[in-house]
Design a protein around this motif. Structure first.
Motif, PDB file in Angstrom:
ATOM      1  N   MET A   1       0.824  -1.197   0.000  1.00  0.00           N
ATOM      2  CA  MET A   1       0.000   0.000   0.000  1.00  0.00           C
ATOM      3  C   MET A   1       0.858   1.247   0.000  1.00  0.00           C
ATOM      4  O   MET A   1       1.982   1.251   0.501  1.00  0.00           O
ATOM      5  CB  MET A   1      -0.905   0.029   1.239  1.00  0.00           C
ATOM      6  CG  MET A   1      -2.032  -0.973   1.228  1.00  0.00           C
ATOM      7  SD  MET A   1      -3.219  -0.568   2.516  1.00  0.00           S
ATOM      8  CE  MET A   1      -3.853   1.006   1.907  1.00  0.00           C
TER       9      MET A   1
ATOM     10  N   ILE B   1      -5.828  -2.600  -4.817  1.00  0.00           N
ATOM     11  CA  ILE B   1      -5.101  -2.759  -3.559  1.00  0.00           C
ATOM     12  C   ILE B   1      -5.988  -2.302  -2.396  1.00  0.00           C
ATOM     13  O   ILE B   1      -5.987  -2.907  -1.321  1.00  0.00           O
ATOM     14  CB  ILE B   1      -3.766  -1.993  -3.595  1.00  0.00           C
ATOM     15  CG1 ILE B   1      -2.814  -2.689  -4.585  1.00  0.00           C
ATOM     16  CG2 ILE B   1      -3.126  -1.911  -2.222  1.00  0.00           C
ATOM     17  CD1 ILE B   1      -1.508  -1.958  -4.802  1.00  0.00           C
TER      18      ILE B   1
ATOM     19  N   PRO C   1      -0.319  -5.816   1.976  1.00  0.00           N
ATOM     20  CA  PRO C   1      -0.623  -6.103   0.572  1.00  0.00           C
ATOM     21  C   PRO C   1      -1.909  -5.464   0.076  1.00  0.00           C
ATOM     22  O   PRO C   1      -2.028  -5.156  -1.120  1.00  0.00           O
ATOM     23  CB  PRO C   1      -0.716  -7.636   0.533  1.00  0.00           C
ATOM     24  CG  PRO C   1      -1.033  -8.036   1.937  1.00  0.00           C
ATOM     25  CD  PRO C   1      -0.363  -7.033   2.815  1.00  0.00           C
ATOM     26  N   CYS C   2      -2.888  -5.267   0.965  1.00  0.00           N
ATOM     27  CA  CYS C   2      -4.157  -4.684   0.532  1.00  0.00           C
ATOM     28  C   CYS C   2      -4.940  -4.255   1.764  1.00  0.00           C
ATOM     29  O   CYS C   2      -4.617  -4.632   2.895  1.00  0.00           O
ATOM     30  CB  CYS C   2      -4.979  -5.673  -0.296  1.00  0.00           C
ATOM     31  SG  CYS C   2      -5.427  -7.180   0.604  1.00  0.00           S
TER      32      CYS C   2
ATOM     33  N   ASN D   1      -6.660   0.196  -8.687  1.00  0.00           N
ATOM     34  CA  ASN D   1      -6.072  -1.079  -9.133  1.00  0.00           C
ATOM     35  C   ASN D   1      -6.356  -2.251  -8.191  1.00  0.00           C
ATOM     36  O   ASN D   1      -5.819  -3.340  -8.386  1.00  0.00           O
ATOM     37  CB  ASN D   1      -4.571  -0.927  -9.361  1.00  0.00           C
ATOM     38  CG  ASN D   1      -3.798  -0.606  -8.086  1.00  0.00           C
ATOM     39  OD1 ASN D   1      -4.230  -0.912  -6.990  1.00  0.00           O
ATOM     40  ND2 ASN D   1      -2.642   0.037  -8.233  1.00  0.00           N
TER      41      ASN D   1
ATOM     42  N   ARG E   1      -9.638  -2.478  -1.609  1.00  0.00           N
ATOM     43  CA  ARG E   1     -10.682  -3.317  -2.196  1.00  0.00           C
ATOM     44  C   ARG E   1     -12.065  -2.932  -1.685  1.00  0.00           C
ATOM     45  O   ARG E   1     -12.244  -2.645  -0.517  1.00  0.00           O
ATOM     46  CB  ARG E   1     -10.385  -4.797  -1.912  1.00  0.00           C
ATOM     47  CG  ARG E   1      -9.077  -5.214  -2.544  1.00  0.00           C
ATOM     48  CD  ARG E   1      -8.709  -6.657  -2.315  1.00  0.00           C
ATOM     49  NE  ARG E   1      -7.429  -6.932  -2.971  1.00  0.00           N
ATOM     50  CZ  ARG E   1      -6.762  -8.073  -2.882  1.00  0.00           C
ATOM     51  NH1 ARG E   1      -7.268  -9.071  -2.157  1.00  0.00           N
ATOM     52  NH2 ARG E   1      -5.612  -8.227  -3.501  1.00  0.00           N
TER      53      ARG E   1
ATOM     54  N   CYS F   1      -4.316   7.488   1.574  1.00  0.00           N
ATOM     55  CA  CYS F   1      -4.052   6.321   0.730  1.00  0.00           C
ATOM     56  C   CYS F   1      -4.165   6.711  -0.743  1.00  0.00           C
ATOM     57  O   CYS F   1      -5.063   7.465  -1.128  1.00  0.00           O
ATOM     58  CB  CYS F   1      -5.027   5.203   1.049  1.00  0.00           C
ATOM     59  SG  CYS F   1      -4.812   4.522   2.705  1.00  0.00           S
TER      60      CYS F   1
ATOM     61  N   ASP G   1      -4.223   3.089  -5.763  1.00  0.00           N
ATOM     62  CA  ASP G   1      -4.419   1.805  -5.090  1.00  0.00           C
ATOM     63  C   ASP G   1      -5.894   1.417  -5.064  1.00  0.00           C
ATOM     64  O   ASP G   1      -6.241   0.233  -5.132  1.00  0.00           O
ATOM     65  CB  ASP G   1      -3.870   1.857  -3.658  1.00  0.00           C
ATOM     66  CG  ASP G   1      -2.352   1.826  -3.610  1.00  0.00           C
ATOM     67  OD1 ASP G   1      -1.722   1.650  -4.665  1.00  0.00           O
ATOM     68  OD2 ASP G   1      -1.792   1.983  -2.503  1.00  0.00           O
TER      69      ASP G   1
ATOM     70  N   ASP H   1     -11.758 -10.161  -1.912  1.00  0.00           N
ATOM     71  CA  ASP H   1     -10.630 -10.844  -2.556  1.00  0.00           C
ATOM     72  C   ASP H   1     -11.056 -11.529  -3.850  1.00  0.00           C
ATOM     73  O   ASP H   1     -10.260 -11.653  -4.789  1.00  0.00           O
ATOM     74  CB  ASP H   1     -10.022 -11.889  -1.607  1.00  0.00           C
ATOM     75  CG  ASP H   1      -9.237 -11.266  -0.465  1.00  0.00           C
ATOM     76  OD1 ASP H   1      -8.856 -10.080  -0.577  1.00  0.00           O
ATOM     77  OD2 ASP H   1      -9.004 -11.961   0.539  1.00  0.00           O
TER      78      ASP H   1
ATOM     79  N   TYR I   1      -7.235  -3.903   7.512  1.00  0.00           N
ATOM     80  CA  TYR I   1      -6.142  -4.673   6.918  1.00  0.00           C
ATOM     81  C   TYR I   1      -5.878  -5.889   7.792  1.00  0.00           C
ATOM     82  O   TYR I   1      -6.190  -5.898   8.988  1.00  0.00           O
ATOM     83  CB  TYR I   1      -4.878  -3.813   6.755  1.00  0.00           C
ATOM     84  CG  TYR I   1      -4.285  -3.280   8.037  1.00  0.00           C
ATOM     85  CD1 TYR I   1      -3.303  -3.984   8.736  1.00  0.00           C
ATOM     86  CD2 TYR I   1      -4.698  -2.050   8.556  1.00  0.00           C
ATOM     87  CE1 TYR I   1      -2.752  -3.489   9.912  1.00  0.00           C
ATOM     88  CE2 TYR I   1      -4.161  -1.543   9.728  1.00  0.00           C
ATOM     89  CZ  TYR I   1      -3.192  -2.274  10.406  1.00  0.00           C
ATOM     90  OH  TYR I   1      -2.653  -1.778  11.567  1.00  0.00           O
TER      91      TYR I   1
END
Length: 429
Positions: A1, A117, A202-203, A115, A119, A108, A112, A385, A150
């Motif tokens: 991130m 990251i 990671p996300c 794309n 979600r 943030c 992100d 996810d 997260y």
């Protein structure tokens, strides 16, 4: 991130409790107007500026958004809000009923969000998204953090706990009994440590604030286009005001549904239609039914409660298997005619914290209300996810983040600095 420290406007410590408010989307128009009438200095007047107009006022008129700008500018001019010009992270702890959660307030990257990251798990309602776009454009600011989760990271948590050893910037308890504590992380070494650790996350998952995020992304795209070759990617509008929390600390509560009518069905017809849809329908009862496990629902209609149980097969995908999806796909759509829960004005949503009495009130004599078992954080992350979507309003988080503690300017055009005397940043801590 990519989660950067922020500069922001924030209230003076002695004003934080009175000025900050619950998020704008917790209120309907009537309750927002009543709250602002009783608390005229509250930040809710800025987030819901229609609350300062008569009920007949078009809430989406230009003058309503200008009012948001003017009210925010006034709070800068009178010293309620101070500009903190040192890029820093903030830690935001909420304690409710002995349960504690601590998040990191940061900016943030909207790339992100684009794309995947950051979600998402819900689609937005167009009119609500448009409203937040116009609010950002009028004020030049992002005025409420998007609530992100997260997966737990022990090194990040060690950094958070170390930073909480300092004296807090804010520490107050609101009228719902929730304690809010904020620490400012401005020391350069600490800032760099947090920035570096976010690269190992990671996300993150939007828990609350899909409309704010979508609106900020739209504003970003427009400003990038207008900026042309001068756009660098570092401008404030490329980032989104967020508060990021470890998933294990969060409590998801139920989010119930109320439909304004029974689509012309009488009581026996409604029961028959529910049974045909794969529901076991219990007898009438006076006491409310709130499910204690998946696959169970409560229903209030025709002045009584019933217990419902779904006995059909669940879809294999994580979104279709949710109770909110089962209710939508089996009941709200085919039985009650609510095929598009994002657009249909007949359906509205009530957080579990409001209680079953509120469901009965909203359903009245003609409507029907449903109670649901809460969606879990594991469900939310699995759906996100997989790149799937939940039905609208599938999760209700308590406690709610306060709005107005961090106000992040993203555009100088129409910003709160127009006509205001610039106030210096407070001394770094």
């Amino acid at each position: 991130m990519h989660a950067e420290p922020i500069t922001c406007y924030r209230p003076r410590p002695e004003s934080a409790a009175e000025f900050s408010s619950l998020p704008y989307d917790v209120f309907d128009r009537g309750s927002a107007s009543a709250f602002v009438a009783a608390h005229p200095s509250s930040f809710l007047a800025v987030e819901r500026p229609e609350s300062t107009f008569p009920p007949e006022q078009d809430m989406y008129a230009d003058e309503v958004y200008r009012r948001a700008h003017d009210l925010l500018a006034a709070r800068v001019a009178d010293g309620t809000l101070l500009r903190d010009g040192t890029p820093c992270y903030y830690l935001y702890r909420l304690v409710r009923a002995g349960r504690e959660q601590t998040g990191i307030v940061a900016a943030c990257a909207l790339d992100d969000y684009a794309n995947g990251i950051v979600r998402r798990h819900e689609l937005t309602r167009p009119e609500k998204e448009d409203d937040r776009v116009r609010h950002i454009e009028a004020t030049g600011c992002q005025t409420g953090p998007v609530f992100l989760a997260y997966r737990d990271n022990p090194v990040m948590e060690a950094l958070v706990e170390a930073a909480k050893l300092s004296d807090p910037l804010y520490d107050f308890t609101d009228d719902r009994g929730v304690r809010h504590t904020v620490w400012r992380v401005a020391r350069p070494a600490a800032v760099e440590s947090f920035r570096a650790m976010f690269a190992y996350v990671p996300c993150a998952y939007i828990v609350d604030g899909h409309h704010r995020a979508a609106a900020a992304a739209r504003v970003c795209r427009r400003m990038r286009t207008e900026g042309g070759e001068a756009h660098s990617g570092e401008e404030a509008y490329n980032y989104l005001l967020c508060a990021l929390f470890p998933a294990s600390q969060l409590t998801v509560e139920p989010y119930h549904r109320v439909v304004a009518d029974t689509a012309g069905l009488d009581e026996s017809g409604l029961v028959a239609a529910l049974e045909a849809a794969g529901m076991l329908v219990g007898p009438r009862r006076e006491e409310p039914f709130e499910p204690g496990e998946r696959g169970r629902f409560g229903m209030y209609a025709f002045g009584a409660w019933r217990e419902l149980a779904y006995v059909g097969e669940r879809p294999d995908d994580p979104a279709g298997a949710l109770d909110a999806s089962i209710l939508q796909d089996r009941v709200l759509g085919p039985v009650l005619g609510v095929w598009d829960p994002r657009e249909d004005a007949r359906v509205n949503y009530v957080g579990g914290v409001e209680g079953t009495a509120e469901l009965e009130r909203r359903a009245g004599e003609r409507g029907v209300a449903f109670t649901l078992f809460p969606t879990s954080m594991a469900d939310l992350m699995a759906v996100s996810d997989a790149g799937l979507l939940m039905p609208p309003k599938s999760t209700w988080l308590e406690p709610k983040l306060r709005s107005g503690l961090f106000i992040r300017r993203v555009s100088h055009r129409n910003s709160i600095l127009d006509g205001c005397r610039k106030r210096p940043a407070e001394k770094d801590e």
